[in-house]
Design a protein around this motif. Structure first.
Motif, mmCIF file in Angstrom:
data_model
loop_
_atom_site.group_PDB
_atom_site.id
_atom_site.type_symbol
_atom_site.label_atom_id
_atom_site.label_comp_id
_atom_site.label_asym_id
_atom_site.label_seq_id
_atom_site.Cartn_x
_atom_site.Cartn_y
_atom_site.Cartn_z
ATOM 1 N N THR A 62 0.871 -1.257 -0.092
ATOM 2 C CA THR A 62 0.001 0.065 -0.025
ATOM 3 C C THR A 62 0.775 1.175 0.100
ATOM 4 N N ALA A 120 -7.926 -1.862 0.775
ATOM 5 C CA ALA A 120 -6.498 -1.291 0.619
ATOM 6 C C ALA A 120 -6.235 -0.554 -0.656
ATOM 7 N N ALA A 124 -4.822 3.410 -0.641
ATOM 8 C CA ALA A 124 -3.566 3.833 -1.125
ATOM 9 C C ALA A 124 -3.763 4.849 -2.160
ATOM 10 N N VAL A 193 0.131 5.362 6.193
ATOM 11 C CA VAL A 193 -0.641 3.979 6.012
ATOM 12 C C VAL A 193 -0.736 3.103 7.095
#
Length: 261
Positions: A62, A120, A124, A193
């Motif tokens: 990611t 995910a 991102a 993240v």
């Protein structure tokens, strides 16, 4: 060398770990280091080592995807803004980015996540979006200095294409600045993240993820520290190692230039 060693351990675990992790064990209630559990079990009895092997890939992939996406948009925007002679176009490109830059990154991610539930891929994209303004400004600042050189004006007078000027000359001259920024930016992206995953954005609450492991097991830190310490150290090694690696590459490039006759 040091940066490669520091970042190599978490990268190997993240990319190759799932291949050797095997099937998840059934949940138990033992926190012992024996019975085949090298690092004990987590708060619901899952093997910590197995969770570590599974949990790095989401964080690393990611972060890398978000960084690549941010530069894929920021570099063309920054180069176009630096090379254009049209003031209105530069304002059109940069002013919306300034507005976006004024909003704290994590706050924007949380606001969007409160409306949508990103996976995910969505996480991102969100992290990439919040990194585009700052990256584009850095590219523009580095490219503007190069674009003001007589060589660029000479290329214009010769009728060279915008692609040749932007990529072939200005872009190549700004690579060192981009490389220096990449190490810091990757660290920031990893932080975002991991923090988003820690807060439950983009991942399931019981997902095998290093940041989720830290969050879910922190209440039992005194009883089972490995479930928190190991994934936390791996995240720190990723961020520290990436900076060391980029710094070493820049130092090596500078040394090579100094040795040239």
């Amino acid at each position: 060398m040091l940066g490669g060693v520091v970042i190599g351990v978490p990268l190997v675990l993240a990319l190759l770990g799932p291949l050797f992790a095997g099937e998840p064990d059934p949940r138990g209630m033992s926190f012992a280091l024996g019975d085949g559990h090298w690092l004990g079990t987590d708060f619901v009895g899952r093997d910590v080592w197995q969770q570590v092997l599974h949990g790095g890939r989401p964080v690393v992939l990611t972060a890398l995807a978000a960084t690549a996406l941010a530069y894929a948009v920021a570099v063309p925007l920054g180069l176009l803004s630096a090379l254009t002679h049209r003031r209105w176009l530069e304002e059109l490109l940069m002013r919306p980015l300034d507005v976006l830059l004024a909003v704290p990154s994590l706050l924007l991610i949380l606001l969007v996540a409160s409306v949508f539930e990103p996976g995910a891929v969505g996480l991102a994209l969100l992290v990439a979006v919040v990194n585009i303004p700052d990256a584009a400004r850095i590219v523009r600042a580095a490219a503007a200095e190069v674009a003001a050189r007589p060589a660029v004006e000479a290329l214009r007078m010769q009728g060279e294409t915008w692609w040749r000027m932007a990529v072939g000359y200005v872009g190549r001259a700004t690579l060192r600045t981009l490389a220096a920024d990449a190490g810091v930016r990757l660290t920031g992206v990893l932080y975002l993240v991991a923090t988003a995953a820690f807060l439950g954005v983009g991942v399931a609450p019981d997902a095998a993820d290093w940041a989720v492991m830290v969050d879910r097991n922190r209440t039992g830190l005194a009883v089972q520290p490995w479930a928190v310490v190991v994934p936390a150290l791996l995240i720190v090694a990723l961020t520290t190692g990436s900076n060391l690696l980029f710094d070493a590459a820049l130092d090596k490039r500078s040394t090579q230039k100094e040795r040239r006759p």
